[in-house]
Design a protein around this motif. Structure first.
Motif, PDB file in Angstrom:
ATOM      1  N   PRO A  25     -44.280  23.366 -99.102  1.00 40.86           N
ATOM      2  CA  PRO A  25     -45.057  21.938 -98.812  1.00 40.86           C
ATOM      3  C   PRO A  25     -44.572  21.683 -98.186  1.00 40.86           C
ATOM      4  O   PRO A  25     -43.072  21.267 -97.498  1.00 40.86           O
ATOM      5  CB  PRO A  25     -45.289  21.848-100.519  1.00 40.86           C
ATOM      6  CG  PRO A  25     -44.246  22.313-101.391  1.00 40.86           C
ATOM      7  CD  PRO A  25     -43.600  23.657-100.796  1.00 40.86           C
ATOM      8  N   ALA A  26     -45.601  20.873 -97.685  1.00 40.81           N
ATOM      9  CA  ALA A  26     -44.795  19.013 -96.790  1.00 40.81           C
ATOM     10  C   ALA A  26     -43.876  18.388 -97.523  1.00 40.81           C
ATOM     11  O   ALA A  26     -44.522  18.660 -98.372  1.00 40.81           O
ATOM     12  CB  ALA A  26     -46.196  19.251 -95.737  1.00 40.81           C
ATOM     13  N   LEU A  27     -43.046  18.262 -97.202  1.00 37.38           N
ATOM     14  CA  LEU A  27     -42.136  17.071 -97.464  1.00 37.38           C
ATOM     15  C   LEU A  27     -42.341  15.787 -96.427  1.00 37.38           C
ATOM     16  O   LEU A  27     -40.885  14.135 -97.009  1.00 37.38           O
ATOM     17  CB  LEU A  27     -40.961  17.846 -97.689  1.00 37.38           C
ATOM     18  CG  LEU A  27     -40.313  18.701 -98.132  1.00 37.38           C
ATOM     19  CD1 LEU A  27     -38.718  19.317 -97.872  1.00 37.38           C
ATOM     20  CD2 LEU A  27     -41.401  18.537-100.245  1.00 37.38           C
ATOM     21  N   THR A  28     -42.566  15.443 -95.471  1.00 36.22           N
ATOM     22  CA  THR A  28     -43.053  14.296 -95.318  1.00 36.22           C
ATOM     23  C   THR A  28     -43.501  13.167 -96.147  1.00 36.22           C
ATOM     24  O   THR A  28     -42.145  11.323 -95.202  1.00 36.22           O
ATOM     25  CB  THR A  28     -43.709  14.087 -93.976  1.00 36.22           C
ATOM     26  OG1 THR A  28     -45.236  14.769 -95.082  1.00 36.22           O
ATOM     27  CG2 THR A  28     -43.765  15.242 -92.921  1.00 36.22           C
ATOM     28  N   ASP A  29     -43.262  12.799 -97.244  1.00 37.76           N
ATOM     29  CA  ASP A  29     -43.991  11.953 -97.863  1.00 37.76           C
ATOM     30  C   ASP A  29     -43.573  12.232 -99.579  1.00 37.76           C
ATOM     31  O   ASP A  29     -43.963  11.990-100.580  1.00 37.76           O
ATOM     32  CB  ASP A  29     -45.535  11.582 -97.637  1.00 37.76           C
ATOM     33  CG  ASP A  29     -46.150  12.460 -98.489  1.00 37.76           C
ATOM     34  OD1 ASP A  29     -45.763  13.562 -98.468  1.00 37.76           O
ATOM     35  OD2 ASP A  29     -47.767  11.512 -98.366  1.00 37.76           O
ATOM     36  N   VAL A  30     -42.087  13.701 -99.581  1.00 35.07           N
ATOM     37  CA  VAL A  30     -41.656  13.539-100.829  1.00 35.07           C
ATOM     38  C   VAL A  30     -41.500  12.695-101.825  1.00 35.07           C
ATOM     39  O   VAL A  30     -41.121  12.429-103.040  1.00 35.07           O
ATOM     40  CB  VAL A  30     -41.025  14.824-100.908  1.00 35.07           C
ATOM     41  CG1 VAL A  30     -39.985  14.207-100.381  1.00 35.07           C
ATOM     42  CG2 VAL A  30     -40.513  15.228-101.997  1.00 35.07           C
ATOM     43  N   GLY A  31     -40.819  11.198-100.970  1.00 33.63           N
ATOM     44  CA  GLY A  31     -40.130  10.271-102.088  1.00 33.63           C
ATOM     45  C   GLY A  31     -41.334   9.123-102.235  1.00 33.63           C
ATOM     46  O   GLY A  31     -41.425   8.647-103.111  1.00 33.63           O
ATOM     47  N   ASN A  63     -33.390  23.880-110.483  1.00 34.17           N
ATOM     48  CA  ASN A  63     -34.259  25.126-111.030  1.00 34.17           C
ATOM     49  C   ASN A  63     -35.762  25.392-110.748  1.00 34.17           C
ATOM     50  O   ASN A  63     -35.712  26.496-110.648  1.00 34.17           O
ATOM     51  CB  ASN A  63     -34.490  24.173-112.126  1.00 34.17           C
ATOM     52  CG  ASN A  63     -33.567  23.404-112.844  1.00 34.17           C
ATOM     53  OD1 ASN A  63     -32.829  24.100-113.176  1.00 34.17           O
ATOM     54  ND2 ASN A  63     -33.491  22.101-113.617  1.00 34.17           N
ATOM     55  N   GLY A  64     -35.411  24.981-108.983  1.00 31.62           N
ATOM     56  CA  GLY A  64     -36.753  25.477-108.477  1.00 31.62           C
ATOM     57  C   GLY A  64     -38.041  25.496-109.173  1.00 31.62           C
ATOM     58  O   GLY A  64     -38.259  24.665-110.210  1.00 31.62           O
ATOM     59  N   GLN A  65     -39.434  25.682-108.583  1.00 29.48           N
ATOM     60  CA  GLN A  65     -40.657  25.262-109.228  1.00 29.48           C
ATOM     61  C   GLN A  65     -41.231  25.804-108.218  1.00 29.48           C
ATOM     62  O   GLN A  65     -41.554  26.115-106.764  1.00 29.48           O
ATOM     63  CB  GLN A  65     -40.983  23.586-108.673  1.00 29.48           C
ATOM     64  CG  GLN A  65     -41.970  23.422-108.984  1.00 29.48           C
ATOM     65  CD  GLN A  65     -42.449  21.786-108.568  1.00 29.48           C
ATOM     66  OE1 GLN A  65     -41.297  21.044-109.550  1.00 29.48           O
ATOM     67  NE2 GLN A  65     -43.651  21.613-108.247  1.00 29.48           N
ATOM     68  N   GLY A  66     -42.599  26.652-108.898  1.00 29.97           N
ATOM     69  CA  GLY A  66     -43.793  27.630-108.093  1.00 29.97           C
ATOM     70  C   GLY A  66     -42.913  28.301-107.641  1.00 29.97           C
ATOM     71  O   GLY A  66     -41.789  29.241-108.225  1.00 29.97           O
ATOM     72  N   THR A  67     -43.484  29.049-105.980  1.00 36.02           N
ATOM     73  CA  THR A  67     -42.494  29.971-105.426  1.00 36.02           C
ATOM     74  C   THR A  67     -41.127  29.882-104.941  1.00 36.02           C
ATOM     75  O   THR A  67     -39.481  30.462-104.467  1.00 36.02           O
ATOM     76  CB  THR A  67     -42.880  30.683-104.525  1.00 36.02           C
ATOM     77  OG1 THR A  67     -43.670  29.023-103.759  1.00 36.02           O
ATOM     78  CG2 THR A  67     -44.800  30.822-104.821  1.00 36.02           C
ATOM     79  N   MET A  68     -40.526  28.924-105.335  1.00 36.29           N
ATOM     80  CA  MET A  68     -39.053  28.276-104.968  1.00 36.29           C
ATOM     81  C   MET A  68     -38.051  28.600-105.219  1.00 36.29           C
ATOM     82  O   MET A  68     -38.049  27.775-106.904  1.00 36.29           O
ATOM     83  CB  MET A  68     -39.095  26.424-104.980  1.00 36.29           C
ATOM     84  CG  MET A  68     -37.674  26.111-103.679  1.00 36.29           C
ATOM     85  SD  MET A  68     -37.581  24.194-103.727  1.00 36.29           S
ATOM     86  CE  MET A  68     -36.537  23.435-103.634  1.00 36.29           C
ATOM     87  N   PRO A  69     -37.208  29.081-105.599  1.00 37.69           N
ATOM     88  CA  PRO A  69     -35.977  30.059-105.824  1.00 37.69           C
ATOM     89  C   PRO A  69     -35.062  28.897-106.332  1.00 37.69           C
ATOM     90  O   PRO A  69     -34.995  28.082-105.615  1.00 37.69           O
ATOM     91  CB  PRO A  69     -35.332  31.250-105.246  1.00 37.69           C
ATOM     92  CG  PRO A  69     -35.608  30.080-104.460  1.00 37.69           C
ATOM     93  CD  PRO A  69     -36.731  30.261-103.882  1.00 37.69           C
ATOM     94  N   ALA A  70     -34.506  28.889-107.634  1.00 34.45           N
ATOM     95  CA  ALA A  70     -33.144  27.469-107.807  1.00 34.45           C
ATOM     96  C   ALA A  70     -32.441  28.554-107.143  1.00 34.45           C
ATOM     97  O   ALA A  70     -32.320  29.407-106.369  1.00 34.45           O
ATOM     98  CB  ALA A  70     -32.990  27.757-109.690  1.00 34.45           C
TER      99      ALA A  70
END
Length: 111
Positions: A64-70, A84-91
């Motif tokens: 996903p885009a992280l332009t406004d993650v904060g 810990n990872g999330q969704g398809t993102m590995p830890a």
């Protein structure tokens, strides 16, 4: 188009990874050495470990885009996802604790 973007991302990651320095310790005025969290270049760590999926400009690709993650997540939440990872993102995409903290703080500023 996606293959082309992935190739560019991989090329950028390899190029930036080759520019990385070693684990240098900073010497204080009294001669002590130690690590300094402030010396971690969060943008470089992101480019080396995250940009292939999240884009060089945080625009998102396979991740996903992280332009406004904060605006959505705190630094602590971001740090937890990196660990810990999330969704398809590995830890543990980033393994060094100081680098994780620095990248999470940097991304939390993106609002």
């Amino acid at each position: 188009m996606k293959k082309w973007m992935m190739a560019i991302g991989l090329g950028a990651m390899l190029t930036l990874g080759a520019c990385g320095g070693g684990d240098e310790e900073e010497t204080t005025s009294n001669g002590d050495t130690g690590s300094n969290t402030a010396s971690v270049d969060a943008e470089a760590v992101y480019a080396q470990n995250c940009a292939a999926c999240h884009g060089a400009n945080l625009e998102g690709m396979s991740g996903p885009a992280l332009t406004d993650v904060g605006a959505r997540l705190s630094a602590e939440d971001i740090e937890n996802i990196i660990r810990n990872g999330q969704g398809t993102m590995p830890a543990n995409v980033i393994e060094d604790d100081e680098e994780i903290t620095a990248v999470a703080a940097w991304l939390a500023e993106k609002k």
